[in-house]
Write a protein that holds these residues in place. Structure first.
Motif, PDB file in Angstrom:
ATOM      1  N   ASN A 109      89.239  86.870  53.546  1.00  0.00           N
ATOM      2  CA  ASN A 109      89.715  86.546  54.893  1.00  0.00           C
ATOM      3  C   ASN A 109      91.118  85.962  54.865  1.00  0.00           C
ATOM      4  O   ASN A 109      91.944  86.269  55.727  1.00  0.00           O
ATOM      5  CB  ASN A 109      88.750  85.561  55.562  1.00  0.00           C
ATOM      6  CG  ASN A 109      87.554  86.241  56.195  1.00  0.00           C
ATOM      7  OD1 ASN A 109      87.618  86.705  57.326  1.00  0.00           O
ATOM      8  ND2 ASN A 109      86.461  86.311  55.448  1.00  0.00           N
ATOM      9  N   LEU A 110      91.411  85.122  53.859  1.00  0.00           N
ATOM     10  CA  LEU A 110      92.745  84.556  53.727  1.00  0.00           C
ATOM     11  C   LEU A 110      93.770  85.665  53.468  1.00  0.00           C
ATOM     12  O   LEU A 110      94.871  85.649  54.040  1.00  0.00           O
ATOM     13  CB  LEU A 110      92.773  83.538  52.588  1.00  0.00           C
ATOM     14  CG  LEU A 110      94.121  82.853  52.339  1.00  0.00           C
ATOM     15  CD1 LEU A 110      94.495  81.952  53.509  1.00  0.00           C
ATOM     16  CD2 LEU A 110      94.078  82.043  51.036  1.00  0.00           C
ATOM     17  N   SER A 111      93.415  86.629  52.631  1.00  0.00           N
ATOM     18  CA  SER A 111      94.321  87.747  52.344  1.00  0.00           C
ATOM     19  C   SER A 111      94.574  88.577  53.596  1.00  0.00           C
ATOM     20  O   SER A 111      95.708  89.011  53.850  1.00  0.00           O
ATOM     21  CB  SER A 111      93.733  88.631  51.238  1.00  0.00           C
ATOM     22  OG  SER A 111      93.678  87.935  50.008  1.00  0.00           O
ATOM     23  N   LEU A 112      93.522  88.800  54.396  1.00  0.00           N
ATOM     24  CA  LEU A 112      93.699  89.541  55.648  1.00  0.00           C
ATOM     25  C   LEU A 112      94.620  88.779  56.596  1.00  0.00           C
ATOM     26  O   LEU A 112      95.495  89.390  57.241  1.00  0.00           O
ATOM     27  CB  LEU A 112      92.330  89.756  56.303  1.00  0.00           C
ATOM     28  CG  LEU A 112      92.335  90.487  57.651  1.00  0.00           C
ATOM     29  CD1 LEU A 112      92.937  91.880  57.518  1.00  0.00           C
ATOM     30  CD2 LEU A 112      90.923  90.556  58.227  1.00  0.00           C
ATOM     31  N   MET A 113      94.454  87.455  56.677  1.00  0.00           N
ATOM     32  CA  MET A 113      95.328  86.654  57.539  1.00  0.00           C
ATOM     33  C   MET A 113      96.771  86.719  57.081  1.00  0.00           C
ATOM     34  O   MET A 113      97.699  86.745  57.897  1.00  0.00           O
ATOM     35  CB  MET A 113      94.866  85.195  57.554  1.00  0.00           C
ATOM     36  CG  MET A 113      93.525  84.932  58.216  1.00  0.00           C
ATOM     37  SD  MET A 113      93.372  85.644  59.858  1.00  0.00           S
ATOM     38  CE  MET A 113      92.338  87.070  59.504  1.00  0.00           C
ATOM     39  N   ASP A 114      96.992  86.745  55.765  1.00  0.00           N
ATOM     40  CA  ASP A 114      98.362  86.817  55.244  1.00  0.00           C
ATOM     41  C   ASP A 114      99.029  88.140  55.612  1.00  0.00           C
ATOM     42  O   ASP A 114     100.215  88.171  55.932  1.00  0.00           O
ATOM     43  CB  ASP A 114      98.362  86.631  53.722  1.00  0.00           C
ATOM     44  CG  ASP A 114      98.189  85.182  53.311  1.00  0.00           C
ATOM     45  OD1 ASP A 114      98.442  84.301  54.159  1.00  0.00           O
ATOM     46  OD2 ASP A 114      97.814  84.919  52.156  1.00  0.00           O
ATOM     47  N   VAL A 115      98.267  89.229  55.569  1.00  0.00           N
ATOM     48  CA  VAL A 115      98.814  90.526  55.984  1.00  0.00           C
ATOM     49  C   VAL A 115      99.188  90.492  57.460  1.00  0.00           C
ATOM     50  O   VAL A 115     100.279  90.927  57.861  1.00  0.00           O
ATOM     51  CB  VAL A 115      97.800  91.660  55.711  1.00  0.00           C
ATOM     52  CG1 VAL A 115      98.277  92.971  56.330  1.00  0.00           C
ATOM     53  CG2 VAL A 115      97.595  91.846  54.212  1.00  0.00           C
ATOM     54  N   THR A 120     102.409  88.083  58.200  1.00  0.00           N
ATOM     55  CA  THR A 120     103.732  88.667  57.951  1.00  0.00           C
ATOM     56  C   THR A 120     104.007  89.857  58.875  1.00  0.00           C
ATOM     57  O   THR A 120     105.168  90.113  59.216  1.00  0.00           O
ATOM     58  CB  THR A 120     103.859  89.132  56.488  1.00  0.00           C
ATOM     59  OG1 THR A 120     102.764  89.993  56.161  1.00  0.00           O
ATOM     60  CG2 THR A 120     103.853  87.953  55.537  1.00  0.00           C
ATOM     61  N   SER A 121     102.949  90.543  59.299  1.00  0.00           N
ATOM     62  CA  SER A 121     103.138  91.718  60.163  1.00  0.00           C
ATOM     63  C   SER A 121     103.559  91.345  61.579  1.00  0.00           C
ATOM     64  O   SER A 121     104.006  92.209  62.340  1.00  0.00           O
ATOM     65  CB  SER A 121     101.844  92.546  60.218  1.00  0.00           C
ATOM     66  OG  SER A 121     101.533  93.076  58.942  1.00  0.00           O
ATOM     67  N   THR A 122     103.417  90.088  61.951  1.00  0.00           N
ATOM     68  CA  THR A 122     103.855  89.667  63.288  1.00  0.00           C
ATOM     69  C   THR A 122     105.369  89.491  63.383  1.00  0.00           C
ATOM     70  O   THR A 122     105.926  89.500  64.476  1.00  0.00           O
ATOM     71  CB  THR A 122     103.192  88.342  63.699  1.00  0.00           C
ATOM     72  OG1 THR A 122     103.562  87.323  62.769  1.00  0.00           O
ATOM     73  CG2 THR A 122     101.690  88.470  63.745  1.00  0.00           C
ATOM     74  N   THR A 123     106.035  89.315  62.239  1.00  0.00           N
ATOM     75  CA  THR A 123     107.468  88.991  62.267  1.00  0.00           C
ATOM     76  C   THR A 123     108.347  90.019  61.564  1.00  0.00           C
ATOM     77  O   THR A 123     109.365  90.440  62.111  1.00  0.00           O
ATOM     78  CB  THR A 123     107.710  87.610  61.633  1.00  0.00           C
ATOM     79  OG1 THR A 123     107.204  87.626  60.280  1.00  0.00           O
ATOM     80  CG2 THR A 123     107.017  86.515  62.410  1.00  0.00           C
ATOM     81  N   ILE A 124     107.982  90.423  60.345  1.00  0.00           N
ATOM     82  CA  ILE A 124     108.882  91.235  59.516  1.00  0.00           C
ATOM     83  C   ILE A 124     109.154  92.619  60.096  1.00  0.00           C
ATOM     84  O   ILE A 124     110.313  93.059  60.128  1.00  0.00           O
ATOM     85  CB  ILE A 124     108.357  91.347  58.071  1.00  0.00           C
ATOM     86  CG1 ILE A 124     108.150  89.950  57.489  1.00  0.00           C
ATOM     87  CG2 ILE A 124     109.334  92.135  57.200  1.00  0.00           C
ATOM     88  CD1 ILE A 124     109.402  89.095  57.502  1.00  0.00           C
TER      89      ILE A 124
END
Length: 317
Positions: free
Chosen positions: A65-71, A74-78
């Motif tokens: 779940n933490l890995s999914l949140m990290d994806v 970053t996908s909200t900004t980059i």
């Protein structure tokens, strides 16, 4: 009283990095590489956990779940920043800015609460090992993740709705590469006191609360480890939480560093550069920390990459 030129803007301008045209290809390439590394690394962690039955435990459930949140984080900004560099534009629509703000607050908060949940998981595993599977049952694990989603969704929605009530003057430049909440609020020329109070209260509750829980959990963990008589037992107990402790240190260290550096050097370039540490670098490094410091994860990744059946390997042992 003379009326001010207040308006509901059609767009904001993200002023985060250098406007030098010669640097734009370098910035684009660097952020594209970091984004792809973040997505690939975290997706590999998720796939490895899903494909290996040995990793279907509470600790790895929270890690996936933490890995999914990290994806998602970053996908909200980059991607928006990369598109703007390609279009040679710094604009983001008003609706796009508020939407980006909502998801940024949501996923940043989820990261924070999940790290606290993972600390509690390690606390139970080390301090109450005989009752671990009873306490950390699948129902509780799912409930903890769902509660984290509900809390942070309400938090992000509250901030976004309060931003919608603000009026803005002519200066719509944001000294960031994304729509950061505090920077957007400071661009308003209407009363921002309710927004500031909400930021302060949620920072204390949803920032300080999880951190206090993490510190408490690790104080109990260290006490339990000190009580173990053998050096091998101490090393084994500490190794089970070393990766999580590294990620927690990186997450909070970079977050605190951002605000200290922004206060010391409040220029747009320095603020944006400091923000890169916790918005891009930390999610990119998390998979490496968990894969390099975790023997089970290294085995699972190896099996995934060579397409090896973990159950078949166990039968041949």
């Amino acid at each position: 009283m003379e009326p001010r030129n207040e308006t509901q803007p059609s767009e904001f301008f993200l002023l985060g990095f250098s406007e030098d045209p010669e640097l734009q290809p370098l910035i684009f390439g660097l952020f594209l590489f970091m984004y792809l590394a973040t997505v690939a690394g975290n997706l590999l962690i998720i796939l490895a956990i899903l494909s290996d039955p040995h990793l279907h435990t509470p600790m790895y459930f929270f890690l996936s779940n933490l890995s999914l949140m990290d994806v998602c984080f970053t996908s909200t900004t980059i991607p928006k920043m990369l598109v703007n560099i390609q279009k040679q534009s710094k604009a983001i629509s008003y609706a796009g800015c508020v939407t980006q703000m909502f998801f940024f607050i949501l996923f940043a908060g989820l990261d924070d609460l999940l790290l606290a949940v993972m600390a509690y998981d390690r606390f139970v595993a080390i301090c109450h090992p005989l009752h671990y599977m009873v306490i950390m049952n699948p129902q509780l694990c799912v409930q903890l993740v769902l509660v984290s989603w509900v809390i942070n969704s309400l938090n992000a929605l509250s901030h976004s709705l309060l931003v919608l009530r603000l009026s803005f003057c002519t200066h719509l430049g944001i000294p960031q590469f994304f729509c950061e909440l505090s920077q957007v609020i400071h661009s308003a020329c209407s009363d921002t006191f309710p927004n500031d109070m909400l930021i302060f209260s949620t920072a204390v509750l949803l920032g300080g609360g999880p951190l206090a829980g993490i510190l408490y959990s690790y104080s109990k963990i260290l006490s339990s480890i000190r009580a173990i008589s053998s050096a091998q037992g101490k090393h084994k107990a500490f190794s089970t939480c070393a990766s999580h402790l590294s990620v927690v240190s990186l997450f909070y260290g970079t977050s605190i560093g951002v605000y200290l550096s922004a206060g010391a050097a409040p220029s747009s370039a320095s603020t944006a550069t400091a923000s890169v540490m916790y918005t891009v670098v930390t999610p990119m490094l998390n998979p490496f920390i968990y894969s390099l410091r975790n023997t089970d994860m290294k085995r699972a990744l190896k099996r995934l990459l060579v397409n090896e059946d973990p159950l078949e390997e166990q039968r041949f042992r």
